[in-house]
Write an enzyme that holds these catalytic residues in place. Structure first.
Site: not given
Ligand code: MRU
Length: 365
Positions: A59-60, A260-261, A250
Site C-alpha cells: 500500500r501507499g 490523501n488518507k 495519493d
Molecule cells: O490506503 P493506503 O494505506 O494506501 O493510503 C496511503 C496514504 O494515504 C499515503 O499517505 C499516501 O499513499 C502517500 S504514500 C507516500
C-alpha cells in the site's frame, strides 16, 4: 549545520522486491500483518498482485505503482521465449488494464502501468526480449521512486523543527514507497543529521496505518514517536505542541488540491486555524496534471467491515450503516508547501506546479 550522526540507524525495509530474472517472482512485505509479524508474500501471478494491492498487503501510492509494474512482468512469466510477440504484447496490455482496477485513487498506479503499457505497445523484437524490457522498465520505475524519496528528504530537512514536534497521518514512510518514504523522508534525514524532534503519529482509523506502520518504522530508526488517536490533533495544536504537519499524497491536481488518507482534510483545516505549517511531500509521479481540481479525483470507497469490525469482532449494531471513503481531498489553500524531488513548491500552486512539472512526460492519460 548539526553534525551528521553516522551511527543513527536508517530505516531498512524492502517493501517491494523482484527476485530472479525475467521469470522471477515478486516478493512483498505483507503490511497487513505488521507490526506483530514480519512476513513476506510471494506473488507469482498478476492476480496475486491485484489481491495484494486491493487488500493492502502492499500500500501507499508509490509502492503500489512499483508493485503493479512488476505485476505486469508476471503475466509473461514462464511464457516460452519464442511465443508470438503480438500475443505477448496483447497479454501485457490486458494485464495492465486488469491491475489498474485494483485501486482508484493513487495516480502512481496508473502512471507506472501506463509506462509499462506504452513500452510494450511500441516494442519490436521477440517475446524473450520483451520480458527483459518490461523488467528493466519496472526496475527503472523502482529506482526512480527511490531516488525521488531521497531528494524529497534532502529538500524537506530544513522544514523539520529542531527541538519541536511534527504530526503525521497514515503512513507515508518507507513502507508506502520503495525508498525512505515521502513525508517521513525529511524526518529520517533530519534525524541522521542530529536534529531532534518528536513525531506524533495519528493512529489513522480504520486500518491504523499510523499506529501499526508509521510507529513501527520510525521507532526502528530511533525517532521518538507518540501515537495519538485521530481526534487528538486539535488539542495538540491548541496546546502549541505541533510545529509542523507532514503528510503524503495519493494524487495532486494541477491546482494543488490533494487527495490523501481520510482525515487529512480535517488536519489541514486545523493546521490553518492554529497557524501550523502544513506540508505535503510527494514525488512528481503523484501529480496528475490532467486533473484541474480535486473534485475530479476518484475517491475509493472501501468495505464496511473495516469500520464495523475491530479484531474480527463486530462493534456496531447490525442496523447501523457505515460510510467508508479511504481518502479525502485537501484544498490547495490549506497547504503551506509541497516538498518534491525538484524542491519546495509554494503558492500560487497552479503556477509553481506547472512550471516545475510540465516538462516531464505525462503517462497518466
Ligand atoms: O490506503 P493506503 O494505506 O494506501 O493510503 C496511503 C496514504 O494515504 C499515503 O499517505 C499516501 O499513499 C502517500 S504514500 C507516500
Amino acid at each position: 549545520m548539526p553534525p551528521l550522526c553516522i551511527n543513527a540507524p536508517m530505516v531498512q525495509v524492502e517493501t517491494v522486491k523482484w527476485t530472479g530474472g525475467p521469470d522471477g517472482v515478486l516478493d512483498l512485505l505483507d503490511q497487513r500483518l505488521l507490526p506483530e509479524c514480519v512476513e513476506r508474500l510471494e506473488c507469482q501471478t498478476p492476480h496475486q498482485v491485484y489481491e495484494a494491492i486491493r487488500t493492502l498487503a502492499v500500500r501507499g501510492a508509490p509502492a503500489i505503482g512499483v508493485a503493479a509494474a512488476y505485476g505486469v512482468c508476471l503475466a509473461l512469466r514462464n511464457k516460452p521465449a519464442d511465443a508470438p510477440l503480438e500475443e505477448s504484447k496483447a497479454l501485457t496490455a490486458q494485464t495492465a488494464l486488469y491491475l489498474a482496477a485494483s485501486r482508484p485513487t493513487a495516480v502512481n498506479l496508473f502512471t507506472a502501468l501506463n509506462r509499462i503499457r506504452d513500452l510494450a505497445q511500441t516494442f519490436e523484437g521477440s517475446t524473450a526480449q520483451l520480458k527483459v524490457a518490461l523488467l528493466n522498465e519496472a526496475n527503472a520505475i523502482n529506482c526512480q521512486e527511490q531516488q525521488m524519496c531521497r531528494d524529497i528528504g534532502r529538500h524537506g530537512v530544513p522544514l523539520v523543527p529542531d527541538g519541536g514536534a511534527v504530526l503525521t497521518h497514515c503512513n507515508a514512510g518507507a513502507l508506502a514507497t520503495t525508498g525512505i518514504g515521502t513525508a517521513l523522508a525529511p524526518l529520517y534525514l533530519a534525524h541522521r543529521q542530529g536534529i531532534r524532534f518528536t513525531v506524533y503519529a495519528d493512529e489513522t482509523r480504520p486500518l491504523l496505518q499510523g499506529a501499526r506502520l508509521t510507529a513501527w518504522e520510525l521507532t526502528q530508526a530511533g525517532i521518538r514517536t507518540v501515537v495519538v488517536c485521530d481526534s487528538m490533533a486539535a488539542t495538540l495544536m491548541q496546546a502549541g505542541r505541533i510545529q509542523a504537519v507532514f503528510v503524503g499524497a495519493d494524487r495532486i491536481a494541477a491546482n494543488g488540491d490533494t487527495a490523501n488518507k481520510i482525515g487529512t482534510l480535517g488536519l489541514s483545516i486545523l493546521a490553518r486555524h492554529f497557524g501550523v505549517p502544513f506540508y505535503v511531500a510527494a514525488p512528481s509521479s503523484t501529480f496528475d496534471l490532467s486533473i484541474a481540481a480535486g473534485s475530479a479525483i476518484p475517491i475509493e470507497q472501501r468495505h464496511a467491515d473495516e469500520i464495523r469490525c475491530l479484531n474480527d469482532k463486530q462493534i456496531t449494531p447490525p442496523q447501523a450503516e457505515v460510510y467508508n471513503p479511504a481518502f479525502d481531498v485537501t484544498d490547495a489553500q490549506n497547504i503551506t508547501a509541497f516538498i518534491t524531488e525538484h524542491g519546495i513548491l509554494r503558492p500560487p500552486f497552479s503556477t509553481s506546479i506547472a512550471q516545475t512539472l510540465s516538462q516531464q512526460k505525462v503517462h497518466n492519460e
